[in-house]
Design a protein around this motif. Sequence first.
Motif, PDB file in Angstrom:
ATOM      1  N   ASP A 195       0.824  -1.203   0.000  1.00 26.78           N
ATOM      2  CA  ASP A 195       0.000   0.000   0.000  1.00 26.78           C
ATOM      3  C   ASP A 195       0.864   1.260   0.000  1.00 26.78           C
ATOM      4  OD1 ASP A 195      -2.893   0.900   0.256  1.00 26.78           O
ATOM      5  OD2 ASP A 195      -1.948   2.041   1.878  1.00 26.78           O
ATOM      6  N   ALA A 196       1.969   1.231   0.748  1.00 31.27           N
ATOM      7  CA  ALA A 196       2.875   2.384   0.777  1.00 31.27           C
ATOM      8  C   ALA A 196       3.488   2.624  -0.603  1.00 31.27           C
ATOM      9  CB  ALA A 196       3.967   2.173   1.817  1.00 31.27           C
ATOM     10  N   LEU A 197       3.857   1.557  -1.293  1.00 28.95           N
ATOM     11  CA  LEU A 197       4.397   1.698  -2.641  1.00 28.95           C
ATOM     12  C   LEU A 197       3.338   2.227  -3.607  1.00 28.95           C
ATOM     13  CD1 LEU A 197       6.544  -1.551  -2.843  1.00 28.95           C
ATOM     14  CD2 LEU A 197       7.415   0.788  -3.060  1.00 28.95           C
ATOM     15  N   ALA A 198       2.109   1.735  -3.454  1.00 32.35           N
ATOM     16  CA  ALA A 198       1.021   2.231  -4.301  1.00 32.35           C
ATOM     17  C   ALA A 198       0.807   3.718  -4.081  1.00 32.35           C
ATOM     18  CB  ALA A 198      -0.262   1.453  -4.016  1.00 32.35           C
ATOM     19  N   GLU A 199       0.840   4.155  -2.830  1.00 29.92           N
ATOM     20  CA  GLU A 199       0.688   5.579  -2.528  1.00 29.92           C
ATOM     21  C   GLU A 199       1.801   6.391  -3.182  1.00 29.92           C
ATOM     22  OE1 GLU A 199      -1.391   7.667  -1.114  1.00 29.92           O
ATOM     23  OE2 GLU A 199      -2.902   6.115  -0.790  1.00 29.92           O
ATOM     24  N   GLN A 200       3.012   5.875  -3.158  1.00 24.86           N
ATOM     25  CA  GLN A 200       4.132   6.557  -3.806  1.00 24.86           C
ATOM     26  C   GLN A 200       3.874   6.710  -5.300  1.00 24.86           C
ATOM     27  OE1 GLN A 200       7.053   7.603  -2.148  1.00 24.86           O
ATOM     28  NE2 GLN A 200       7.656   8.578  -4.064  1.00 24.86           N
ATOM     29  N   LEU A 201       3.395   5.643  -5.921  1.00 30.24           N
ATOM     30  CA  LEU A 201       3.117   5.686  -7.354  1.00 30.24           C
ATOM     31  C   LEU A 201       1.976   6.649  -7.687  1.00 30.24           C
ATOM     32  CD1 LEU A 201       3.385   1.846  -7.980  1.00 30.24           C
ATOM     33  CD2 LEU A 201       4.932   3.566  -8.925  1.00 30.24           C
ATOM     34  N   LEU A 202       0.982   6.699  -6.823  1.00 35.73           N
ATOM     35  CA  LEU A 202      -0.187   7.537  -7.082  1.00 35.73           C
ATOM     36  C   LEU A 202       0.128   9.027  -7.041  1.00 35.73           C
ATOM     37  CD1 LEU A 202      -2.807   5.484  -5.039  1.00 35.73           C
ATOM     38  CD2 LEU A 202      -2.807   5.803  -7.526  1.00 35.73           C
ATOM     39  N   GLN A 203       1.274   9.399  -6.508  1.00 32.74           N
ATOM     40  CA  GLN A 203       1.667  10.805  -6.491  1.00 32.74           C
ATOM     41  C   GLN A 203       2.134  11.284  -7.866  1.00 32.74           C
ATOM     42  OE1 GLN A 203       1.135  12.545  -3.531  1.00 32.74           O
ATOM     43  NE2 GLN A 203       0.259  10.524  -3.092  1.00 32.74           N
ATOM     44  N   ASN A 204       2.433  10.338  -8.733  1.00 35.12           N
ATOM     45  CA  ASN A 204       3.070  10.676 -10.001  1.00 35.12           C
ATOM     46  C   ASN A 204       2.066  10.778 -11.141  1.00 35.12           C
ATOM     47  OD1 ASN A 204       5.470  10.383  -8.526  1.00 35.12           O
ATOM     48  ND2 ASN A 204       5.585   8.201  -9.038  1.00 35.12           N
ATOM     49  N   SER A 205       2.484  11.429 -12.210  1.00 36.88           N
ATOM     50  CA  SER A 205       1.644  11.568 -13.396  1.00 36.88           C
ATOM     51  C   SER A 205       1.360  10.202 -14.012  1.00 36.88           C
ATOM     52  CB  SER A 205       2.349  12.452 -14.426  1.00 36.88           C
ATOM     53  OG  SER A 205       1.860  12.222 -15.729  1.00 36.88           O
ATOM     54  N   PRO A 206       0.090   9.829 -14.144  1.00 35.76           N
ATOM     55  CA  PRO A 206      -0.229   8.538 -14.771  1.00 35.76           C
ATOM     56  C   PRO A 206       0.330   8.414 -16.181  1.00 35.76           C
ATOM     57  CG  PRO A 206      -2.151   9.389 -13.621  1.00 35.76           C
ATOM     58  CD  PRO A 206      -1.130  10.487 -13.614  1.00 35.76           C
ATOM     59  N   ALA A 207       0.206   9.487 -16.967  1.00 33.55           N
ATOM     60  CA  ALA A 207       0.708   9.437 -18.344  1.00 33.55           C
ATOM     61  C   ALA A 207       2.225   9.330 -18.370  1.00 33.55           C
ATOM     62  CB  ALA A 207       0.246  10.678 -19.105  1.00 33.55           C
ATOM     63  N   ALA A 208       2.881  10.027 -17.446  1.00 35.00           N
ATOM     64  CA  ALA A 208       4.344   9.970 -17.416  1.00 35.00           C
ATOM     65  C   ALA A 208       4.840   8.589 -16.999  1.00 35.00           C
ATOM     66  CB  ALA A 208       4.891  11.038 -16.479  1.00 35.00           C
ATOM     67  N   MET A 209       4.167   7.946 -16.046  1.00 38.41           N
ATOM     68  CA  MET A 209       4.583   6.600 -15.644  1.00 38.41           C
ATOM     69  C   MET A 209       4.400   5.608 -16.789  1.00 38.41           C
ATOM     70  SD  MET A 209       3.545   6.124 -11.627  1.00 38.41           S
ATOM     71  CE  MET A 209       1.780   6.452 -11.849  1.00 38.41           C
ATOM     72  N   SER A 210       3.298   5.752 -17.523  1.00 36.04           N
ATOM     73  CA  SER A 210       3.082   4.886 -18.672  1.00 36.04           C
ATOM     74  C   SER A 210       4.168   5.112 -19.725  1.00 36.04           C
ATOM     75  CB  SER A 210       1.698   5.155 -19.273  1.00 36.04           C
ATOM     76  OG  SER A 210       1.460   4.338 -20.397  1.00 36.04           O
ATOM     77  N   ALA A 211       4.502   6.387 -19.946  1.00 46.31           N
ATOM     78  CA  ALA A 211       5.553   6.710 -20.922  1.00 46.31           C
ATOM     79  C   ALA A 211       6.913   6.223 -20.440  1.00 46.31           C
ATOM     80  CB  ALA A 211       5.581   8.213 -21.172  1.00 46.31           C
ATOM     81  N   ALA A 212       7.155   6.275 -19.128  1.00 44.80           N
ATOM     82  CA  ALA A 212       8.424   5.794 -18.577  1.00 44.80           C
ATOM     83  C   ALA A 212       8.557   4.288 -18.782  1.00 44.80           C
ATOM     84  CB  ALA A 212       8.529   6.142 -17.099  1.00 44.80           C
ATOM     85  N   LYS A 213       7.460   3.543 -18.595  1.00 43.64           N
ATOM     86  CA  LYS A 213       7.483   2.109 -18.836  1.00 43.64           C
ATOM     87  C   LYS A 213       7.797   1.820 -20.303  1.00 43.64           C
ATOM     88  CE  LYS A 213       4.767  -0.864 -17.064  1.00 43.64           C
ATOM     89  NZ  LYS A 213       3.728  -1.724 -16.476  1.00 43.64           N
ATOM     90  N   SER A 214       7.171   2.572 -21.177  1.00 40.41           N
ATOM     91  CA  SER A 214       7.411   2.395 -22.606  1.00 40.41           C
ATOM     92  C   SER A 214       8.861   2.718 -22.957  1.00 40.41           C
ATOM     93  CB  SER A 214       6.450   3.300 -23.387  1.00 40.41           C
ATOM     94  OG  SER A 214       6.498   3.045 -24.744  1.00 40.41           O
ATOM     95  N   LEU A 215       9.404   3.747 -22.324  1.00 44.42           N
ATOM     96  CA  LEU A 215      10.801   4.121 -22.556  1.00 44.42           C
ATOM     97  C   LEU A 215      11.738   2.975 -22.181  1.00 44.42           C
ATOM     98  CD1 LEU A 215      12.854   6.447 -23.224  1.00 44.42           C
ATOM     99  CD2 LEU A 215      12.824   6.957 -20.775  1.00 44.42           C
ATOM    100  N   ILE A 216      11.500   2.384 -21.018  1.00 47.05           N
ATOM    101  CA  ILE A 216      12.347   1.273 -20.570  1.00 47.05           C
ATOM    102  C   ILE A 216      12.282   0.116 -21.561  1.00 47.05           C
ATOM    103  CG2 ILE A 216      12.653  -0.474 -18.776  1.00 47.05           C
ATOM    104  CD1 ILE A 216      11.522   1.700 -16.809  1.00 47.05           C
ATOM    105  N   HIS A 217      11.074  -0.237 -21.982  1.00 43.63           N
ATOM    106  CA  HIS A 217      10.916  -1.345 -22.924  1.00 43.63           C
ATOM    107  C   HIS A 217      11.647  -1.076 -24.239  1.00 43.63           C
ATOM    108  CE1 HIS A 217       8.259  -3.812 -20.579  1.00 43.63           C
ATOM    109  NE2 HIS A 217       7.338  -2.884 -20.474  1.00 43.63           N
ATOM    110  N   ASN A 218      11.646   0.175 -24.665  1.00 47.77           N
ATOM    111  CA  ASN A 218      12.236   0.510 -25.962  1.00 47.77           C
ATOM    112  C   ASN A 218      13.750   0.701 -25.914  1.00 47.77           C
ATOM    113  OD1 ASN A 218       9.984   0.610 -27.819  1.00 47.77           O
ATOM    114  ND2 ASN A 218       9.263   2.390 -26.702  1.00 47.77           N
ATOM    115  N   ILE A 219      14.284   1.063 -24.743  1.00 47.68           N
ATOM    116  CA  ILE A 219      15.694   1.432 -24.660  1.00 47.68           C
ATOM    117  C   ILE A 219      16.564   0.353 -24.024  1.00 47.68           C
ATOM    118  CG2 ILE A 219      17.310   3.108 -23.650  1.00 47.68           C
ATOM    119  CD1 ILE A 219      15.607   4.116 -26.024  1.00 47.68           C
ATOM    120  N   TYR A 220      16.015  -0.412 -23.094  1.00 43.78           N
ATOM    121  CA  TYR A 220      16.834  -1.368 -22.344  1.00 43.78           C
ATOM    122  C   TYR A 220      17.564  -2.344 -23.259  1.00 43.78           C
ATOM    123  CZ  TYR A 220      18.280  -5.149 -19.302  1.00 43.78           C
ATOM    124  OH  TYR A 220      19.029  -6.103 -18.670  1.00 43.78           O
ATOM    125  N   ASN A 221      18.821  -2.523 -22.986  1.00 43.69           N
ATOM    126  CA  ASN A 221      19.669  -3.517 -23.648  1.00 43.69           C
ATOM    127  C   ASN A 221      19.936  -3.201 -25.117  1.00 43.69           C
ATOM    128  OD1 ASN A 221      21.199  -5.622 -22.657  1.00 43.69           O
ATOM    129  ND2 ASN A 221      19.848  -7.211 -23.449  1.00 43.69           N
TER     130      ASN A 221
END
Length: 268
Positions: A195-221
Amino acid sequence: MNQVYTQVTIDQRGVANLVLNRPEVHNAFDDLMIAELIQVLDNLAANEQVKVLMLSANGKNFSAGADINWMRSMAEKDYAQNLDDANELATLMYKLDKFPKPTLALVQGAAFGGAVGLVACCDIAIASDTASFCLSEVKIGLIPAVISPYVMRALGERQSRRYFLTAERFTADTARSLGLLHEIVSAAELPQKADALAEQLLQNSPAAMSAAKSLIHNIYNRKISNNVVAHTTQAIAEIRVSDEGQEGLSAFLEKRRPNWLPPKPQDN
């Protein structure tokens, strides 16, 4: 959809709890459970109310992996049928890995075989200090093929060489040292930590977190190249001019809460 093997709730914050619910067989999954999980993930991904996804399980164990009766039935089917079946499991892993919102895995007890794949597909993985893990496929003449891209990404090639081949059981401490887990807490503390981790995530921009996930998938390795550099510059330019990017920057400069957060309660 008639849910048989899972339970889903979404709280007022937008935290979706997806719970594996076959405790009588240690949450082992078969073709029906896989199909249900795929449908649930599709529904949750399309639900704008959902901001964070938690994956957990009822009962003593997170998941024993593949259901023994399901494996027995697949042994009686031909190559084409086995290929179709494997594609369904691959679809489940892919959809969880590419889920557009942040995902957390909460692991208690045993996580064996394909269950290790589910954990590796989540963005954040926490476990109780008594959790244990095993890539047990070679013990019964199989290989962890479908889950291998996700597990190897977490463990790396060197550690995968050991644990894919030995099928040895390893502890939560080892899982953390290998990169599969982020944190370990007591079983009693697991829900509160999640729950504490979820609260941390909920402070952030939903669109930015989605874009950050996409960035990792596209750039890693990927080798740093002109194409990779171009992708990163395009990604930051696009997010800067997006609605949430503009709102976030404005809120920061104006020293106010961004509009994806609820207003602070007024002091009495």
